[in-house]
Design a protein around this motif. Structure first.
Motif, short mmCIF file in Angstrom:
data_model
loop_
_atom_site.label_atom_id
_atom_site.label_comp_id
_atom_site.label_asym_id
_atom_site.label_seq_id
_atom_site.Cartn_x
_atom_site.Cartn_y
_atom_site.Cartn_z
N TRP A 1 7.16 -2.88 -1.97
CA TRP A 1 6.36 -2.56 -0.79
C TRP A 1 7.24 -2.19 0.39
O TRP A 1 6.84 -2.34 1.54
CB TRP A 1 5.48 -3.76 -0.38
CG TRP A 1 4.69 -4.35 -1.50
CD1 TRP A 1 4.11 -3.68 -2.53
CD2 TRP A 1 4.38 -5.73 -1.70
NE1 TRP A 1 3.46 -4.56 -3.37
CE2 TRP A 1 3.61 -5.83 -2.87
CE3 TRP A 1 4.67 -6.90 -0.99
CZ2 TRP A 1 3.14 -7.03 -3.38
CZ3 TRP A 1 4.19 -8.10 -1.48
CH2 TRP A 1 3.44 -8.17 -2.65
N GLY A 2 8.46 -1.73 0.15
CA GLY A 2 9.42 -1.56 1.23
C GLY A 2 9.31 -0.28 2.02
O GLY A 2 9.95 -0.14 3.06
N ASN A 3 8.51 0.69 1.57
CA ASN A 3 8.36 1.95 2.29
C ASN A 3 6.97 2.51 2.00
O ASN A 3 6.20 1.94 1.21
CB ASN A 3 9.46 2.95 1.90
CG ASN A 3 9.59 3.07 0.39
OD1 ASN A 3 8.67 3.51 -0.30
ND2 ASN A 3 10.74 2.65 -0.15
N MET A 4 6.65 3.62 2.63
CA MET A 4 5.30 4.15 2.52
C MET A 4 4.98 4.63 1.11
O MET A 4 3.85 4.49 0.64
CB MET A 4 5.09 5.29 3.53
CG MET A 4 3.64 5.75 3.63
SD MET A 4 3.22 6.57 5.17
CE MET A 4 4.31 7.95 5.15
N TYR A 5 5.95 5.16 0.41
CA TYR A 5 5.73 5.59 -0.97
C TYR A 5 5.29 4.42 -1.82
O TYR A 5 4.27 4.48 -2.54
CB TYR A 5 7.00 6.21 -1.53
CG TYR A 5 6.95 6.50 -3.01
CD1 TYR A 5 6.19 7.54 -3.52
CD2 TYR A 5 7.68 5.70 -3.91
CE1 TYR A 5 6.15 7.80 -4.89
CE2 TYR A 5 7.64 5.96 -5.27
CZ TYR A 5 6.87 7.00 -5.75
OH TYR A 5 6.83 7.25 -7.10
N GLU A 6 6.00 3.33 -1.74
CA GLU A 6 5.66 2.15 -2.53
C GLU A 6 4.35 1.54 -2.07
O GLU A 6 3.56 1.03 -2.89
CB GLU A 6 6.81 1.13 -2.43
CG GLU A 6 8.11 1.64 -3.03
CD GLU A 6 9.29 0.74 -2.75
OE1 GLU A 6 10.39 1.02 -3.27
OE2 GLU A 6 9.12 -0.26 -2.00
N PHE A 7 4.10 1.58 -0.77
CA PHE A 7 2.85 1.04 -0.25
C PHE A 7 1.65 1.80 -0.80
O PHE A 7 0.66 1.20 -1.24
CB PHE A 7 2.86 1.11 1.28
CG PHE A 7 1.75 0.35 1.94
CD1 PHE A 7 1.90 -0.98 2.28
CD2 PHE A 7 0.53 0.96 2.22
CE1 PHE A 7 0.88 -1.69 2.89
CE2 PHE A 7 -0.49 0.27 2.83
CZ PHE A 7 -0.33 -1.07 3.17
N VAL A 8 1.73 3.13 -0.83
CA VAL A 8 0.63 3.94 -1.36
C VAL A 8 0.44 3.67 -2.85
O VAL A 8 -0.70 3.56 -3.33
CB VAL A 8 0.89 5.44 -1.09
CG1 VAL A 8 -0.14 6.30 -1.83
CG2 VAL A 8 0.84 5.73 0.40
N LEU A 9 1.54 3.55 -3.59
CA LEU A 9 1.42 3.23 -5.01
C LEU A 9 0.68 1.92 -5.22
O LEU A 9 -0.17 1.81 -6.12
CB LEU A 9 2.81 3.13 -5.65
CG LEU A 9 3.62 4.42 -5.87
CD1 LEU A 9 4.86 4.10 -6.69
CD2 LEU A 9 2.78 5.48 -6.57
N THR A 10 0.98 0.93 -4.42
CA THR A 10 0.37 -0.39 -4.59
C THR A 10 -1.09 -0.38 -4.16
O THR A 10 -1.95 -0.94 -4.85
CB THR A 10 1.14 -1.44 -3.80
OG1 THR A 10 2.53 -1.36 -4.12
CG2 THR A 10 0.65 -2.83 -4.14
N VAL A 11 -1.38 0.24 -3.03
CA VAL A 11 -2.78 0.29 -2.55
C VAL A 11 -3.68 1.00 -3.56
O VAL A 11 -4.78 0.54 -3.86
CB VAL A 11 -2.84 0.97 -1.17
CG1 VAL A 11 -4.29 1.30 -0.80
CG2 VAL A 11 -2.23 0.08 -0.11
#
Length: 326
Positions: free
Chosen positions: A110-120
């Motif tokens: 969850w360290g950047n926006m790319y990972e955040f979008v993947l998780t959401v």
């Protein structure tokens, strides 16, 4: 592991696309018109009752003729089931991509926006599969859900992707897991919640006699009342979690920066989203406010969430600038 994660994301996008196409087939075939009764009635044949037909004839019913509507309904059912199973496959690939990314980074992904979008988006899909398991009659909403997944994941791959990097020093805290996990979970539920909200507005317009686009798309959707109840249930579930996430973020800010709230762009838009969603729940509980008006507030709430996720990271600079794309 990082390369594996990238490949799994690509396969997940393709699987969501196949599921979307299958849902579209179900959607297209699910309202086939029945053929006239006279054409659908089974024919009757005359069979000779003796050598060379001597001795008269006997009227025997011919084999039943399957109607065009029946065949279309069966094909729609098969397409819908395929869509459901392929969505589950896409979710498994999606989860594998997150796990591989986390292993490669040696931290929660969850360290950047790319990972955040993947998780959401994964949370939204997982929640959708849970709803689908409990309410199979809502399956046609999967067309819109998978469309959203394809668009968001493709955008993440094309515009937000960054290489795996260690966690920034400012994020190295146990509050990272507490705050970000709850905000991710709530955001995923809100992402799912906007799907029945938009579907309800379309279906309600169709039931009220509106026949212009996009209301004509809603004639194959479930009844408006059920969609509205689902919208409320998802938002009522996600809102307390989102509230806790905002409070946890304020506590973390106090520990990290010496102040609980500083009207940073991210904090400001989180507060705006909280107010809008609180307004939706209040409007939904007020008998004098029409359900479609309340639902529009829910849609507005999701737009503020998108602004907080994308707009703030692209157009503003603040203490929460961890997008990794600038």
């Amino acid at each position: 592991m990082s390369a594996l994660s990238d490949q799994l994301v690509t396969f997940a996008i393709l699987a969501y696309l196949v599921a979307m196409i299958s849902h579209a087939v179900e959607y297209a075939l699910g309202n086939a018109r029945a053929v006239p009764a006279t054409a659908a009635a089974p024919a009757r044949a005359l069979v000779g009752a003796g050598v060379g037909g001597a001795g008269g004839t006997v009227e025997v019913p011919a084999a039943p003729v399957e109607t065009r509507a029946g065949r279309s309904a069966q094909r729609a059912l098969v397409a819908g089931r395929i869509a459901g199973w392929v969505t589950a496959l896409a979710a498994a690939l999606h989860l594998g991509a997150l796990v591989a990314r986390g292993v490669a980074a040696e931290r929660m992904p969850w360290g950047n926006m790319y990972e955040f979008v993947l998780t959401v988006t994964f949370i939204g899909t997982a929640a959708w599969l849970a709803v689908l398991w409990r309410r199979p009659a809502l399956r046609r909403l999967g067309l819109f859900l998978t469309l959203v997944m394809v668009l968001l994941l493709a955008f993440a791959e094309l515009k937000l992707y960054v290489q795996v990097t260690p966690l920034m020093p400012a994020l190295q805290s146990y509050w990272f897991v507490i705050h970000v996990s709850t905000i991710v979970f709530a955001s995923g539920i809100f992402l799912l919640g906007v799907v029945p909200a938009v579907a309800y507005l379309m279906r309600a317009g169709w039931e009220q006699g509106r026949r212009s686009f996009p209301y004509t798309l809603a004639r194959r959707l479930p009844a408006a009342a059920g969609l509205e109840r689902m919208t409320f249930a998802l938002h009522a579930f996600a809102f307390p979690i989102f509230t806790f996430a905002v409070i946890a973020g304020a506590i973390w800010a106090e520990a990290a920066w010496g102040r609980a709230w500083g009207w940073d762009p991210k904090e400001t838009w989180a507060f705006i989203s909280w107010v809008v969603y609180a307004g939706y729940l209040h409007a939904r509980a007020t008998p004098s406010i029409k359900r479609n008006v309340a639902t529009w507030i829910a849609v507005l709430g999701f737009l503020t969430m998108l602004m907080n996720l994308f707009g703030v990271n692209f157009f503003f600079t603040g203490l929460h600038s961890y997008a990794g794309v600038s």
